[in-house]
Motif scaffolding. Sequence first.
Motif, PDB file in Angstrom:
ATOM      1  N   ASP A   1      -3.242  77.880 -12.731  1.00 32.81           N
ATOM      2  CA  ASP A   1      -3.477  76.667 -11.938  1.00 32.81           C
ATOM      3  C   ASP A   1      -2.692  76.771 -10.635  1.00 32.81           C
ATOM      4  O   ASP A   1      -1.465  76.905 -10.660  1.00 32.81           O
ATOM      5  CB  ASP A   1      -3.029  75.438 -12.743  1.00 32.81           C
ATOM      6  N   TRP A   2      -3.374  76.735  -9.520  1.00 32.81           N
ATOM      7  CA  TRP A   2      -2.720  76.813  -8.213  1.00 32.81           C
ATOM      8  C   TRP A   2      -2.380  75.452  -7.622  1.00 32.81           C
ATOM      9  O   TRP A   2      -1.659  75.375  -6.626  1.00 32.81           O
ATOM     10  CB  TRP A   2      -3.617  77.565  -7.230  1.00 32.81           C
ATOM     11  N   ASP A   3      -2.889  74.382  -8.202  1.00 33.45           N
ATOM     12  CA  ASP A   3      -2.807  73.078  -7.539  1.00 33.45           C
ATOM     13  C   ASP A   3      -1.362  72.650  -7.285  1.00 33.45           C
ATOM     14  O   ASP A   3      -0.994  72.281  -6.164  1.00 33.45           O
ATOM     15  CB  ASP A   3      -3.520  72.008  -8.371  1.00 33.45           C
ATOM     16  N   GLY A   4      -0.537  72.663  -8.335  1.00 31.91           N
ATOM     17  CA  GLY A   4       0.837  72.207  -8.178  1.00 31.91           C
ATOM     18  C   GLY A   4       1.638  73.074  -7.229  1.00 31.91           C
ATOM     19  O   GLY A   4       2.407  72.569  -6.400  1.00 31.91           O
TER      20      GLY A   4
ATOM     21  N   ASP B   1     -11.394  77.112  -2.315  1.00 29.85           N
ATOM     22  CA  ASP B   1     -11.441  75.722  -2.786  1.00 29.85           C
ATOM     23  C   ASP B   1     -10.029  75.194  -3.039  1.00 29.85           C
ATOM     24  O   ASP B   1      -9.711  74.052  -2.680  1.00 29.85           O
ATOM     25  CB  ASP B   1     -12.265  75.621  -4.069  1.00 29.85           C
ATOM     26  N   ALA B   2      -9.194  76.012  -3.669  1.00 34.07           N
ATOM     27  CA  ALA B   2      -7.822  75.574  -3.963  1.00 34.07           C
ATOM     28  C   ALA B   2      -7.038  75.313  -2.678  1.00 34.07           C
ATOM     29  O   ALA B   2      -6.267  74.345  -2.594  1.00 34.07           O
ATOM     30  CB  ALA B   2      -7.117  76.621  -4.818  1.00 34.07           C
TER      31      ALA B   2
ATOM     32  N   HIS C   1      -8.230  74.379   0.281  1.00 36.39           N
ATOM     33  CA  HIS C   1      -8.719  73.149   0.912  1.00 36.39           C
ATOM     34  C   HIS C   1      -8.283  71.911   0.136  1.00 36.39           C
ATOM     35  O   HIS C   1      -7.895  70.895   0.727  1.00 36.39           O
ATOM     36  CB  HIS C   1     -10.236  73.195   1.049  1.00 36.39           C
ATOM     37  N   GLU C   2      -8.341  71.997  -1.193  1.00 36.96           N
ATOM     38  CA  GLU C   2      -7.941  70.845  -2.009  1.00 36.96           C
ATOM     39  C   GLU C   2      -6.463  70.521  -1.849  1.00 36.96           C
ATOM     40  O   GLU C   2      -6.058  69.357  -1.996  1.00 36.96           O
ATOM     41  CB  GLU C   2      -8.272  71.121  -3.472  1.00 36.96           C
ATOM     42  N   ALA C   3      -5.653  71.532  -1.541  1.00 35.65           N
ATOM     43  CA  ALA C   3      -4.225  71.312  -1.328  1.00 35.65           C
ATOM     44  C   ALA C   3      -3.907  70.853   0.091  1.00 35.65           C
ATOM     45  O   ALA C   3      -2.739  70.582   0.403  1.00 35.65           O
ATOM     46  CB  ALA C   3      -3.444  72.582  -1.645  1.00 35.65           C
ATOM     47  N   GLY C   4      -4.915  70.780   0.948  1.00 32.43           N
ATOM     48  CA  GLY C   4      -4.701  70.299   2.306  1.00 32.43           C
ATOM     49  C   GLY C   4      -4.403  71.370   3.326  1.00 32.43           C
ATOM     50  O   GLY C   4      -3.793  71.106   4.367  1.00 32.43           O
ATOM     51  N   PHE C   5      -4.867  72.595   3.063  1.00 32.35           N
ATOM     52  CA  PHE C   5      -4.696  73.691   4.013  1.00 32.35           C
ATOM     53  C   PHE C   5      -6.022  74.043   4.673  1.00 32.35           C
ATOM     54  O   PHE C   5      -7.090  73.895   4.064  1.00 32.35           O
ATOM     55  CB  PHE C   5      -4.171  74.947   3.316  1.00 32.35           C
ATOM     56  N   ARG C   6      -5.928  74.556   5.877  1.00 31.51           N
ATOM     57  CA  ARG C   6      -7.072  75.218   6.505  1.00 31.51           C
ATOM     58  C   ARG C   6      -6.731  76.690   6.645  1.00 31.51           C
ATOM     59  O   ARG C   6      -5.561  77.068   6.790  1.00 31.51           O
ATOM     60  CB  ARG C   6      -7.426  74.610   7.864  1.00 31.51           C
ATOM     61  N   ILE C   7      -7.737  77.540   6.602  1.00 32.95           N
ATOM     62  CA  ILE C   7      -7.523  78.984   6.699  1.00 32.95           C
ATOM     63  C   ILE C   7      -7.527  79.400   8.163  1.00 32.95           C
ATOM     64  O   ILE C   7      -8.530  79.256   8.856  1.00 32.95           O
ATOM     65  CB  ILE C   7      -8.607  79.755   5.917  1.00 32.95           C
ATOM     66  N   ALA C   8      -6.393  79.905   8.621  1.00 37.52           N
ATOM     67  CA  ALA C   8      -6.294  80.371  10.000  1.00 37.52           C
ATOM     68  C   ALA C   8      -6.649  81.846  10.127  1.00 37.52           C
ATOM     69  O   ALA C   8      -7.091  82.290  11.194  1.00 37.52           O
ATOM     70  CB  ALA C   8      -4.878  80.145  10.534  1.00 37.52           C
TER      71      ALA C   8
ATOM     72  N   VAL D   1      -3.516  83.480   6.027  1.00 36.13           N
ATOM     73  CA  VAL D   1      -2.610  82.621   6.788  1.00 36.13           C
ATOM     74  C   VAL D   1      -3.209  81.218   6.724  1.00 36.13           C
ATOM     75  O   VAL D   1      -4.343  80.993   7.143  1.00 36.13           O
ATOM     76  CB  VAL D   1      -2.462  83.063   8.244  1.00 36.13           C
ATOM     77  N   LEU D   2      -2.445  80.277   6.163  1.00 40.45           N
ATOM     78  CA  LEU D   2      -2.908  78.900   5.976  1.00 40.45           C
ATOM     79  C   LEU D   2      -2.055  77.957   6.806  1.00 40.45           C
ATOM     80  O   LEU D   2      -0.848  78.162   6.963  1.00 40.45           O
ATOM     81  CB  LEU D   2      -2.824  78.491   4.503  1.00 40.45           C
ATOM     82  N   GLU D   3      -2.690  76.914   7.320  1.00 39.72           N
ATOM     83  CA  GLU D   3      -1.974  75.889   8.065  1.00 39.72           C
ATOM     84  C   GLU D   3      -2.284  74.527   7.461  1.00 39.72           C
ATOM     85  O   GLU D   3      -3.430  74.269   7.081  1.00 39.72           O
ATOM     86  CB  GLU D   3      -2.406  75.911   9.536  1.00 39.72           C
ATOM     87  N   PRO D   4      -1.276  73.657   7.332  1.00 36.61           N
ATOM     88  CA  PRO D   4      -1.526  72.331   6.782  1.00 36.61           C
ATOM     89  C   PRO D   4      -2.471  71.529   7.675  1.00 36.61           C
ATOM     90  O   PRO D   4      -2.295  71.493   8.906  1.00 36.61           O
ATOM     91  CB  PRO D   4      -0.142  71.685   6.723  1.00 36.61           C
TER      92      PRO D   4
END
Length: 231
Positions: A117-120, A185-186, A188-195, A225-228
């Motif tokens: 589970d990646w969510d937490g 999906d994980a 985006h659900e955590a509030g990241f965009r893929i840079a 690389v992910l950005e909030p």
Amino acid sequence: MTISNYDDFAPAYDADNAENLLNNYYERPAMLDLVGDVRGRRVLDAGCGSGPLSVLLRERGAIVTGFDSSARMIAIARKRLQPYADLRVLDLGDALPYEDGAFDDVVASLVLHYLRDWDGALAELRRVLRPGGRLILSVNHPLVFPLSVEGGKYFPIVEFPMECDFGGTQATLQTWHRPLHAMVDAFHEAGFRIADIAEPPVAPDTPAELLPNGSTRFVSFIFFVLEPEQR
């Protein structure tokens, strides 16, 4: 005997990690390229292991904090980095003892694929990032499981025990296979965009005798690389 707890094979893993193809000439150089200039930046090394990436980040001017679930790995890292880095034994996915927005960057090097589970974990890593910060991570490439395991299917999220030899020490790394769409999906659900997404070649100084069939590109890891996202 085959073992699966990093505490049981930490010294052997550390020695192998320092010089092998995948970690020393591929994964770490790729992570450093993606991280870029870290002078004066507060960087959290999530799942820092024995600290090889933390050492390189500090040499480049970062203010480094790190944690890992293996006490023996952290003991090795402390010999390398203390008193220059705050290093703790913590589990990724648990609540982290850092303030909101404490870090300019988080690096998570080959660690998320140990979690079903990646969510937490992603939620906590996002929480400790400042606005405008970055999460730079690497995981097993989603093609590794179906290409290397007979009957391995691409789309399900399934356990992927990886049998490894670290200088004669046999170990099983208990990872999870995850298809690309499930990773995205994980995020985006955590509030990241893929840079950025990277599938880079090996470092230019890689010895030719280490390259499989002489190729500088192969399927092994994938980098993000992910950005909030603003909420």
